[in-house]
Design a protein around this motif. Structure first.
Motif, PDB file in Angstrom:
ATOM      1  N   THR A 151      18.124 -37.728  71.402  1.00 50.62           N
ATOM      2  CA  THR A 151      18.706 -36.321  70.690  1.00 50.62           C
ATOM      3  C   THR A 151      20.060 -36.929  70.258  1.00 50.62           C
ATOM      4  N   LYS A 152      20.936 -37.666  70.986  1.00 46.73           N
ATOM      5  CA  LYS A 152      22.360 -37.998  70.656  1.00 46.73           C
ATOM      6  C   LYS A 152      22.173 -38.971  69.226  1.00 46.73           C
ATOM      7  N   GLN A 153      21.114 -39.848  69.293  1.00 49.33           N
ATOM      8  CA  GLN A 153      21.128 -40.545  68.164  1.00 49.33           C
ATOM      9  C   GLN A 153      20.663 -39.884  66.738  1.00 49.33           C
ATOM     10  N   GLU A 154      19.691 -38.787  66.968  1.00 49.64           N
ATOM     11  CA  GLU A 154      19.431 -38.124  65.789  1.00 49.64           C
ATOM     12  C   GLU A 154      20.450 -37.454  65.182  1.00 49.64           C
ATOM     13  N   ILE A 155      21.443 -36.844  66.037  1.00 51.73           N
ATOM     14  CA  ILE A 155      22.650 -36.266  65.807  1.00 51.73           C
ATOM     15  C   ILE A 155      23.465 -37.336  65.065  1.00 51.73           C
ATOM     16  N   LYS A 156      23.711 -38.378  65.272  1.00 57.09           N
ATOM     17  CA  LYS A 156      24.423 -39.290  64.648  1.00 57.09           C
ATOM     18  C   LYS A 156      23.629 -39.545  63.448  1.00 57.09           C
ATOM     19  N   ILE A 157      22.473 -39.805  63.071  1.00 57.22           N
ATOM     20  CA  ILE A 157      21.873 -40.128  62.098  1.00 57.22           C
ATOM     21  C   ILE A 157      21.948 -38.900  60.721  1.00 57.22           C
ATOM     22  N   ALA A 158      22.056 -37.915  61.377  1.00 57.19           N
ATOM     23  CA  ALA A 158      22.435 -36.445  60.556  1.00 57.19           C
ATOM     24  C   ALA A 158      24.033 -36.704  59.999  1.00 57.19           C
ATOM     25  N   ALA A 159      24.941 -37.371  60.891  1.00 59.48           N
ATOM     26  CA  ALA A 159      26.252 -37.474  60.699  1.00 59.48           C
ATOM     27  C   ALA A 159      26.547 -38.837  59.848  1.00 59.48           C
ATOM     28  N   GLU A 160      25.431 -39.539  59.432  1.00 61.33           N
ATOM     29  CA  GLU A 160      25.502 -40.492  58.584  1.00 61.33           C
ATOM     30  C   GLU A 160      25.458 -41.785  59.237  1.00 61.33           C
ATOM     31  N   ASP A 161      25.148 -41.962  60.577  1.00 63.03           N
ATOM     32  CA  ASP A 161      24.937 -43.214  61.198  1.00 63.03           C
ATOM     33  C   ASP A 161      23.751 -43.751  60.709  1.00 63.03           C
ATOM     34  N   ASN A 162      23.832 -45.176  60.905  1.00 62.77           N
ATOM     35  CA  ASN A 162      22.614 -45.895  60.338  1.00 62.77           C
ATOM     36  C   ASN A 162      21.537 -45.809  61.069  1.00 62.77           C
ATOM     37  N   ALA A 163      20.489 -45.102  60.436  1.00 64.69           N
ATOM     38  CA  ALA A 163      19.229 -44.663  61.288  1.00 64.69           C
ATOM     39  C   ALA A 163      18.381 -45.829  61.720  1.00 64.69           C
ATOM     40  N   PHE A 164      18.311 -47.172  61.180  1.00 64.58           N
ATOM     41  CA  PHE A 164      17.673 -48.127  61.448  1.00 64.58           C
ATOM     42  C   PHE A 164      18.167 -48.705  62.697  1.00 64.58           C
ATOM     43  N   ARG A 165      19.520 -48.838  62.903  1.00 67.84           N
ATOM     44  CA  ARG A 165      20.290 -49.322  64.054  1.00 67.84           C
ATOM     45  C   ARG A 165      20.114 -48.669  64.991  1.00 67.84           C
ATOM     46  N   SER A 166      19.854 -47.181  64.979  1.00 72.91           N
ATOM     47  CA  SER A 166      20.151 -46.167  66.055  1.00 72.91           C
ATOM     48  C   SER A 166      19.050 -46.451  67.072  1.00 72.91           C
ATOM     49  N   GLY A 167      17.921 -47.129  66.725  1.00 73.91           N
ATOM     50  CA  GLY A 167      16.773 -47.152  67.667  1.00 73.91           C
ATOM     51  C   GLY A 167      15.636 -46.177  67.787  1.00 73.91           C
ATOM     52  N   VAL A 168      15.975 -45.218  67.394  1.00 75.62           N
ATOM     53  CA  VAL A 168      15.012 -43.948  67.083  1.00 75.62           C
ATOM     54  C   VAL A 168      13.696 -44.485  66.458  1.00 75.62           C
ATOM     55  N   PHE A 169      13.827 -45.193  65.560  1.00 75.06           N
ATOM     56  CA  PHE A 169      12.713 -45.580  64.801  1.00 75.06           C
ATOM     57  C   PHE A 169      11.716 -46.583  65.540  1.00 75.06           C
ATOM     58  N   GLN A 170      12.631 -47.552  66.071  1.00 76.30           N
ATOM     59  CA  GLN A 170      11.971 -48.673  66.711  1.00 76.30           C
ATOM     60  C   GLN A 170      11.358 -48.363  67.983  1.00 76.30           C
ATOM     61  N   SER A 171      11.817 -47.339  68.784  1.00 73.13           N
ATOM     62  CA  SER A 171      11.415 -46.908  69.898  1.00 73.13           C
ATOM     63  C   SER A 171      10.048 -45.808  69.778  1.00 73.13           C
ATOM     64  N   SER A 172       9.713 -45.487  68.578  1.00 73.76           N
ATOM     65  CA  SER A 172       8.824 -44.456  68.505  1.00 73.76           C
ATOM     66  C   SER A 172       7.487 -45.084  67.640  1.00 73.76           C
ATOM     67  N   GLU A 173       6.462 -44.543  68.046  1.00 74.26           N
ATOM     68  CA  GLU A 173       4.936 -45.010  67.589  1.00 74.26           C
ATOM     69  C   GLU A 173       4.998 -44.726  66.025  1.00 74.26           C
ATOM     70  N   LEU A 174       4.782 -46.047  65.474  1.00 72.34           N
ATOM     71  CA  LEU A 174       4.682 -45.892  64.067  1.00 72.34           C
ATOM     72  C   LEU A 174       3.359 -45.212  63.618  1.00 72.34           C
ATOM     73  N   THR A 175       3.338 -44.804  62.260  1.00 73.26           N
ATOM     74  CA  THR A 175       2.031 -44.257  61.832  1.00 73.26           C
ATOM     75  C   THR A 175       2.024 -44.656  60.250  1.00 73.26           C
ATOM     76  N   PRO A 176       0.628 -44.334  59.913  1.00 68.78           N
ATOM     77  CA  PRO A 176       0.211 -44.941  58.522  1.00 68.78           C
ATOM     78  C   PRO A 176       0.816 -44.021  57.320  1.00 68.78           C
ATOM     79  N   PHE A 177       1.607 -43.008  57.829  1.00 69.05           N
ATOM     80  CA  PHE A 177       2.158 -42.140  56.857  1.00 69.05           C
ATOM     81  C   PHE A 177       3.406 -42.906  56.142  1.00 69.05           C
ATOM     82  N   THR A 178       3.689 -42.536  55.063  1.00 67.64           N
ATOM     83  CA  THR A 178       4.997 -42.869  54.393  1.00 67.64           C
ATOM     84  C   THR A 178       5.865 -41.475  53.962  1.00 67.64           C
TER      85      THR A 178
END
Length: 306
Positions: A151-178
């Motif tokens: 939750t903290k990382q998602e708030i930072k993303i909305a506040a212009e933090d780097n989404a890729f470096r936040s770890g939210v993407f890497q720690s979640s299950e990837l999907t076939p969707f774009t």
């Protein structure tokens, strides 16, 4: 400011939150709460909007827990549902406009299904309800929840933090969707029994907004195909006319034949476009009859859903 005693203004980045003031999100900017201050940013869109409701509610719930009251009013799709779920998860109070009173019922209906609101009332009763609730003691007990880091990382993303470096993407299950915004890969996030998606650049979607965006993109692609077919037909006929003028009859006839064949295919594509359905998850649930709380079955008494 003109119709009430409280001054209202657009929030400024870094501004300290004061009692007795109304803060409004700036156009094309997220409004996020960071402790006792506001963050105003052009972070990635959520549910294709900026400002979006979810980052505001999510950040308010993270900062103030039980002291937060979230209100969802009339609107399309499900913007705000995830944020209101976070408010409830942290023991805040959730208010939803009665869908039967809403000009557009989708947002209230979605919030009711996902967030189990404390109050479902018509719009003209919400002000009195807020006055009453704001006079109650919310208590000082802190609520620590699972997924606090996410939750903290998602708030930072909305506040212009780097989404890729936040770890939210890497720690979640990837999907076939774009991602409909940037064509990046989407990762799956789970909130209770609901699924959300976020790409590595930070764009976020509920399942409802993602389905709506994908079906809209299909229609745009189909119309682009129709346009291309129209242009090819015009060019084939133009070339046929040219060769007819220079007495190349057999070649002209072949170009005219190809133009007619392309016109037949183009007509098929047009029928596909006209039959194409713009979908939301709510549309599918209503058709299937699986909506667990249809509006017709609601009973709203003294501001409480029953």
């Amino acid at each position: 400011s003109n119709i009430g005693p409280l001054p209202a203004a657009e929030g400024r980045d870094g501004e300290r939150i004061e009692n007795g003031r109304i803060y409004v999100a700036k156009a094309d900017h997220h409004l996020v709460i960071d402790g006792d201050r506001l963050r105003v940013s052009r972070g990635p869109k959520e549910n294709r909007f900026r400002p979006a409701i979810d980052p505001l509610f999510r950040s308010a719930a993270y900062s103030y827990g039980k002291r937060v009251i979230g209100v969802i009013l009339s609107g399309a799709l499900d913007d705000g549902t995830s944020g209101l779920w976070e408010v409830k998860r942290r023991r805040g109070i959730a208010i939803v406009q009665d869908p039967r009173d809403a000009e557009i019922a989708s947002m209230p209906e979605s919030a009711m299904l996902a967030a189990d609101p404390d109050h479902v009332v018509p719009a003209d009763e919400i002000a009195r309800l807020l006055v009453r609730l704001s006079q109650q003691d919310a208590g000082s007990e802190e609520v620590r929840m699972a997924h606090d880091d996410r939750t903290k990382q998602e708030i930072k993303i909305a506040a212009e933090d780097n989404a890729f470096r936040s770890g939210v993407f890497q720690s979640s299950e990837l999907t076939p969707f774009t991602c409909p915004e940037c064509s990046g890969v989407l990762a799956k996030l789970v909130d209770g029994d609901r699924v959300r998606f976020r790409c590595h650049t930070g764009h976020a979607f509920s399942a409802d907004s993602l389905l709506a965006a994908l079906t809209e993109n299909i229609e745009e692609s189909l119309w682009s195909a129709v346009r291309g077919m129209d242009e090819s037909i015009m060019l084939l006929n133009h070339l046929g006319d040219h060769f007819a003028e220079v007495n190349s009859g057999s070649l002209a006839a072949k170009f005219f034949q190809k133009a007619k064949e392309a016109a037949v295919r183009n007509e098929r594509i047009r029928h596909v476009v006209l039959d194409h359905e713009l979908l939301t998850t709510g549309d599918v649930e209503r058709e299937a009859g699986t909506n667990p709380a249809p509006v017709s079955s609601l009973s709203v008494v003294e501001g409480t859903q029953r």
